[in-house]
Design a protein around this motif. Structure first.
Motif, PDB file in Angstrom:
ATOM      1  N   GLN A   1       0.805  -1.211   0.000  1.00 19.67           N
ATOM      2  CA  GLN A   1       0.000   0.000   0.000  1.00 19.67           C
ATOM      3  C   GLN A   1       0.845   1.272   0.000  1.00 19.67           C
ATOM      4  N   ASP A   2       2.129   1.174   0.350  1.00 17.05           N
ATOM      5  CA  ASP A   2       3.008   2.355   0.406  1.00 17.05           C
ATOM      6  C   ASP A   2       3.992   2.420  -0.754  1.00 17.05           C
ATOM      7  N   GLN A   3       4.012   1.401  -1.603  1.00 15.25           N
ATOM      8  CA  GLN A   3       5.047   1.332  -2.633  1.00 15.25           C
ATOM      9  C   GLN A   3       4.979   2.513  -3.595  1.00 15.25           C
ATOM     10  N   GLN A   4       3.752   2.910  -4.009  1.00 13.55           N
ATOM     11  CA  GLN A   4       3.645   4.007  -4.954  1.00 13.55           C
ATOM     12  C   GLN A   4       4.069   5.328  -4.322  1.00 13.55           C
ATOM     13  N   THR A   5       3.809   5.500  -3.033  1.00 14.09           N
ATOM     14  CA  THR A   5       4.242   6.714  -2.340  1.00 14.09           C
ATOM     15  C   THR A   5       5.750   6.738  -2.173  1.00 14.09           C
ATOM     16  N   ALA A   6       6.323   5.604  -1.810  1.00 11.23           N
ATOM     17  CA  ALA A   6       7.766   5.555  -1.544  1.00 11.23           C
ATOM     18  C   ALA A   6       8.592   5.645  -2.815  1.00 11.23           C
ATOM     19  N   PHE A   7       8.119   4.974  -3.876  1.00 16.85           N
ATOM     20  CA  PHE A   7       8.904   4.944  -5.112  1.00 16.85           C
ATOM     21  C   PHE A   7       8.000   5.260  -6.307  1.00 16.85           C
ATOM     22  N   PRO A   8       7.572   6.527  -6.409  1.00 14.15           N
ATOM     23  CA  PRO A   8       6.626   6.878  -7.478  1.00 14.15           C
ATOM     24  C   PRO A   8       7.228   6.762  -8.872  1.00 14.15           C
ATOM     25  N   TYR A   9       8.551   6.797  -8.979  1.00 17.27           N
ATOM     26  CA  TYR A   9       9.201   6.717 -10.294  1.00 17.27           C
ATOM     27  C   TYR A   9       9.841   5.356 -10.538  1.00 17.27           C
ATOM     28  N   GLY A  10       9.473   4.376  -9.734  1.00 18.34           N
ATOM     29  CA  GLY A  10      10.094   3.081  -9.859  1.00 18.34           C
ATOM     30  C   GLY A  10      11.381   3.017  -9.047  1.00 18.34           C
ATOM     31  N   ALA A  11      12.269   2.153  -9.471  1.00 20.22           N
ATOM     32  CA  ALA A  11      13.531   1.995  -8.747  1.00 20.22           C
ATOM     33  C   ALA A  11      14.296   3.308  -8.721  1.00 20.22           C
ATOM     34  N   PRO A  12      14.804   3.750  -7.557  1.00 19.78           N
ATOM     35  CA  PRO A  12      15.520   5.023  -7.493  1.00 19.78           C
ATOM     36  C   PRO A  12      16.836   4.972  -8.261  1.00 19.78           C
ATOM     37  N   SER A  13      17.125   6.083  -8.937  1.00 19.63           N
ATOM     38  CA  SER A  13      18.375   6.197  -9.709  1.00 19.63           C
ATOM     39  C   SER A  13      19.226   7.287  -9.068  1.00 19.63           C
ATOM     40  N   PRO A  14      20.321   6.942  -8.399  1.00 18.61           N
ATOM     41  CA  PRO A  14      21.099   7.943  -7.667  1.00 18.61           C
ATOM     42  C   PRO A  14      22.034   8.751  -8.584  1.00 18.61           C
ATOM     43  N   SER A  15      22.242   9.993  -8.230  1.00 16.15           N
ATOM     44  CA  SER A  15      23.305  10.827  -8.770  1.00 16.15           C
ATOM     45  C   SER A  15      23.784  11.724  -7.640  1.00 16.15           C
ATOM     46  N   VAL A  16      24.937  12.368  -7.825  1.00 18.25           N
ATOM     47  CA  VAL A  16      25.562  13.114  -6.728  1.00 18.25           C
ATOM     48  C   VAL A  16      26.224  14.380  -7.246  1.00 18.25           C
ATOM     49  N   GLU A  17      26.296  15.357  -6.358  1.00 10.31           N
ATOM     50  CA  GLU A  17      27.175  16.509  -6.588  1.00 10.31           C
ATOM     51  C   GLU A  17      28.480  16.233  -5.849  1.00 10.31           C
ATOM     52  N   ILE A  18      29.583  16.340  -6.563  1.00 15.08           N
ATOM     53  CA  ILE A  18      30.883  16.021  -5.973  1.00 15.08           C
ATOM     54  C   ILE A  18      31.844  17.186  -6.137  1.00 15.08           C
ATOM     55  N   ASP A  19      32.835  17.221  -5.284  1.00 17.68           N
ATOM     56  CA  ASP A  19      34.038  18.008  -5.517  1.00 17.68           C
ATOM     57  C   ASP A  19      35.073  17.039  -6.072  1.00 17.68           C
TER      58      ASP A  19
END
Length: 865
Positions: free
Chosen positions: A214-232
């Protein structure tokens, strides 16, 4: 015969021929390739041989931002900034490198589901990086605390019900540390084990746990999360810092300086050009330091404060080759790079200087092709600078454009050209770069010159003055810019593409030319709160303390409370940032489209990271803004020059130099730094040897000693004032204040001194007088004899010798033919605290409490025995 002598004879010989030939100054920057071209097939530098074939390419090339687009349309380009949002999915992905501060997702190395968990690992950069600053899942910026994505700004995403996401990072140490949680879950299956360390590879790992149905659509509305980062990104060797070693990357620092990053890309980037820094940089290192300093110059902003002139931030993959990154870096500083014949590279950034200007005369030019107008197909009446905008989560963005409305009316349409500055992340910098390209594009005088070998200095220079009353009378006395030069022996030597240098290209009035900050479309987070956009940041001194002024764009929503937070960027001296300190500004009111915020008193004279956010009435936060950096200078006023700076004591100065100096009636002076450089060398505090710092106050006198002032001369009667102490061998006499030897036999002139323990280094100095034949040298006698360097001419000589077991006396020996005298002899044991032997120039630099330098005093020249 010396090199200079040979070149002079060659010049005079050519001057007697019927060939046109202009006199050339044989300076050390340009002559290596000049001598090569005059040879028969190639030339040697050290053990390497360079042939003509290696020169048949571009010698000088400018940034490919706009000026060379038509000529080099197929020049490689880095990935678009939007490509950094999603990881690459390839069986064998290309390696990635990153400089400055940028957003990148890297390349996926592992993507595996097991039970209710999804595991992934992404290669962020193929080298060590400084830090991970911000984290994104899909297009949502998330807050990570102890590796856990918190629901502070996500509105339930990635944390609803039983769902949670964990992110782990590695900076790329060698060896690196395995991801323990992934090894625990996947190691038994051999998917990810302790051997999957990723040595020298900066990486990002994720574990995403499913939510209940019941919480899956709220937790992951775009499907599997795709990470990216800001780095120095990468650490670079800053050649201006004597504490950094080109052979020890652990001493390097993170930087955004375009010149320092370019040097790293040319010589130290594993995915760059791989040049030998000893050939590419060291022969012209002073020129590189000048360019790096120009990049770090403060440029005033219309609203107050300053920013650095040229900064560089970006990433690229090895799919494009090193030229792609080279072009992007040069574009950030309007750069002009020269490939010299001996392998050296000379950079000139966008700021005109006479020191980088050469001259071409009628005699140096054998052909030309000049265009005194702009062809219709080449016409441009609007230039749009494009850059990468961190405020829009690192996307391509336009600044205010430059245009000529009269030209548009005449042409009947708008003819637009883009200036591409993708590794530039400051919109004001993009405007400054765009102005330079706009003025060049509007120039009507362009063309190419066929240049003789005698004009080689101009081929290497960025700017060239034409003294051409006969060949090019319209351009006589004009200043042109060398845009690209190549070796073209069939055309006389070189071909140079040029454009007339625009007047006022370096002028910059922030009030009228800065333009408007590019708009940031509303991008509310999951809590439906927009993210603040910072317009400028300024450190404001106030009675010895400092607060930070932050101007943000008005969101036109009075229900939001703006908040500023800061932290010390390097709290422990090892690059670890301090804790964030928040400062709400509930009473701040909009004015002129902006909201002025301020912090309380911050730590003084520190580099601070600054961010802003909005707090809604329900106490939910927006995303924090892009991180900006500022130095909290508490005293921006430099101190006055010292009122006196002089040498004290008398010669000879054994292992030390003593000085006295006085400060004026100046409340800003807090300390004085003493520097030492080889006599006659230019003084630069960034490269000179700092020998000490003295805390001072106004209107006071001080003394300072560099070295060990306890040393004394071991020789008694070192001036030979009497015929005593010394044991004279046959042929030696002491009279008239000197010891004299007559030719005929080789014998010693010795004195018993303490030379223990064995292995002690002793310094010496003596004068040779009246020498007519033979040689004389220092000697330690007894046990194993130690001889110094033989001296064959009159003069004062200094050196050192190391004693051996059994040495009990010291003095001189000579060849049997030696006829001459010695005088003023000195010998003493060296200690670790002794100042180095030689002739030195000393300088004194006053500083205020914020380490702002005042005018230096010196040089004071000292001879140290």
């Amino acid at each position: 015969m010396s090199f200079h002598h040979r070149m002079m004879l060659q010049r005079y010989g050519l001057g007697c021929t019927t060939s046109l030939y202009s006199e050339v100054l044989f300076d050390p920057i340009f002559t290596p390739i000049f001598t090569a071209v005059l040879g028969t097939g190639g030339f040697a530098i050290g053990a390497s041989t360079i042939t003509y074939a290696s020169l048949a390419s571009a010698i000088a090339t400018t940034a490919i931002s706009i000026g060379l687009q038509a000529l080099l349309a197929q020049a490689p380009k880095p990935p678009k900034p939007e490509d950094g949002r999603a990881p690459l999915n390839q069986a064998i992905p290309f390696r990635i490198y990153a400089v400055g501060r940028t957003r990148v997702a890297g390349a996926r190395m592992m993507w595996e589901a097991k039970g209710s968990n999804l595991y992934s690992v992404q290669a962020i950069a193929g080298h060590r990086i400084k830090s991970f600053n911000r984290f994104y899942l899909n297009d949502d910026e998330v807050t990570v605390v102890d590796n856990v994505v918190t629901p502070l700004t996500t509105g339930g995403r990635y944390g609803a019900g039983s769902a949670n996401v964990r992110l782990y990072t590695r900076l790329g140490a060698n060896p690196e540390t395995p991801y323990a949680e992934l090894v625990s879950a996947l190691g038994a299956d051999g998917i990810w084990t302790n051997d999957h360390r990723g040595d020298g590879q900066a990486s990002l790992a994720m574990r995403a746990h499913n939510a209940d149905a019941q919480d899956q659509q709220t937790a992951f509305p775009y499907g599997a999360p795709s990470p990216s980062v800001e780095i120095d990104g990468a650490y670079c060797w800053d050649f201006r810092d004597p504490a950094q070693s080109p052979t020890d990357p652990s001493t390097w620092t993170w930087t955004r300086n375009s010149a320092v990053i370019l040097a790293w890309h040319l010589c130290f980037n594993e995915f760059g050009f791989g040049l030998d820094y000893q050939k590419a940089l060291l022969p012209v290192i002073d020129l590189w330091k000048e360019e790096a300093d120009i990049c770090d110059e403060d440029v005033p902003l219309a609203g107050g404060g300053t920013e650095k002139r040229y900064q560089c931030n970006g990433w690229d993959t090895t799919e494009n080759g090193p030229k792609s990154g080279l072009n992007a870096i040069l574009a950030t500083c309007d750069g002009h790079l020269v490939a010299r014949g001996d392998g050296a590279r000379i950079l000139t950034v966008g700021k005109f200087r006479e020191s980088r200007t050469a001259t071409l005369t009628d005699a140096d030019i054998v052909g030309h092709n000049i265009q005194y107008g702009v062809l219709f197909e080449d016409e441009c009446n609007r230039l749009v600078p494009k850059f990468t905008y961190p405020a829009t989560n690192y996307t391509s963005c336009d600044t205010d454009f430059f245009e000529d409305t009269d030209a548009q009316i005449a042409a009947g349409r708008v003819l637009t050209m883009e200036g591409s500055y993708e590794w530039c992340h400051q919109w004001r910098q993009a405007r400054r770069l765009g102005k330079r390209d706009w003025l060049r594009q509007r120039q009507e005088v362009k063309g190419s010159l066929d240049v003789r070998l005698s004009g080689i200095n101009a081929v290497y220079a960025r700017w060239v003055r034409l003294e051409t009353p006969k060949r090019l009378p319209k351009l006589d006395g004009k200043l042109v810019e060398n845009r690209r030069s190549i070796v073209a022996l069939t055309k006389g030597g070189f071909t140079m593409d040029f454009i007339e240098h625009p007047d006022g290209i370096d002028d910059w009035n922030p009030a009228t030319e800065e333009g408007q900050q590019p708009p940031v479309p509303p991008a509310p987070n999951a809590s439906e709160i927009p993210t603040p956009v910072i317009n400028l940041i300024q450190a404001k001194a106030n009675g010895g303390s400092v607060y930070i002024r932050v101007a943000i764009i008005d969101p036109e929503d009075g229900s939001l409370t703006p908040v500023v937070r800061y932290r010390v960027a390097d709290a422990d001296g090892l690059g670890t940032p301090g804790a964030w300190v928040e400062q709400p500004n509930p009473s701040a009111e909009p004015s002129g489209g902006y909201i002025d915020l301020s912090t309380g008193n911050v730590p003084t004279d520190k580099v601070l990271d600054i961010q802003a956010a909005f707090i809604a009435s329900n106490r939910r936060y927006s995303n924090w803004s892009v991180t900006e950096t500022v130095t909290s200078t508490s005293d921006p006023t430099p101190p006055a020059a010292l009122t006196s700076f002089a040498l004290t004591g008398s010669a000879p100065r054994l292992g030390h130099a003593a000085f006295a100096f006085s400060t004026g009636n100046d409340s800003h002076v807090r300390s004085v730094e003493m520097y030492r450089v080889p006599s006659g060398s230019a003084f630069d505090p960034d490269t000179a040897t700092l020998v000490g710092t003295r805390a001072v106050g106004p209107s006071a006198s001080y003394s300072f000693t560099d070295g060990d002032d306890t040393r004394t001369n071991l020789f008694a009667n070192g001036g030979f004032d009497t015929d005593t102490v010394w044991s004279k061998g046959a042929g030696w006499t002491i009279a008239s204040g000197k010891a004299t030897h007559a030719a005929g036999s080789a014998n010693s002139l010795l004195q018993t001194v303490t030379l223990t323990p064995a292995g002690t280094v002793f310094r010496y100095q003596f004068d040779v007088l009246d020498l007519t034949a033979g040689n004389v040298f220092t000697r330690f006698n007894g046990g194993t004899v130690v001889n110094g360097v033989a001296r064959t001419a009159n003069g004062t000589y200094r050196g050192s010798m190391t004693s051996l077991a059994g040495n009990v006396s010291a003095g001189f020996n000579e060849s049997s033919t030696f006829a001459g005298s010695v005088d003023n002899v000195i010998l003493y044991p060296e200690t670790p605290s002794c100042a180095p032997q030689g002739v030195w120039d000393y300088y004194a630099v006053p500083l205020n409490g914020s380490d702002v330098e005042g005018p230096y005093s010196g040089p004071v020249t000292v001879t140290i025995v």
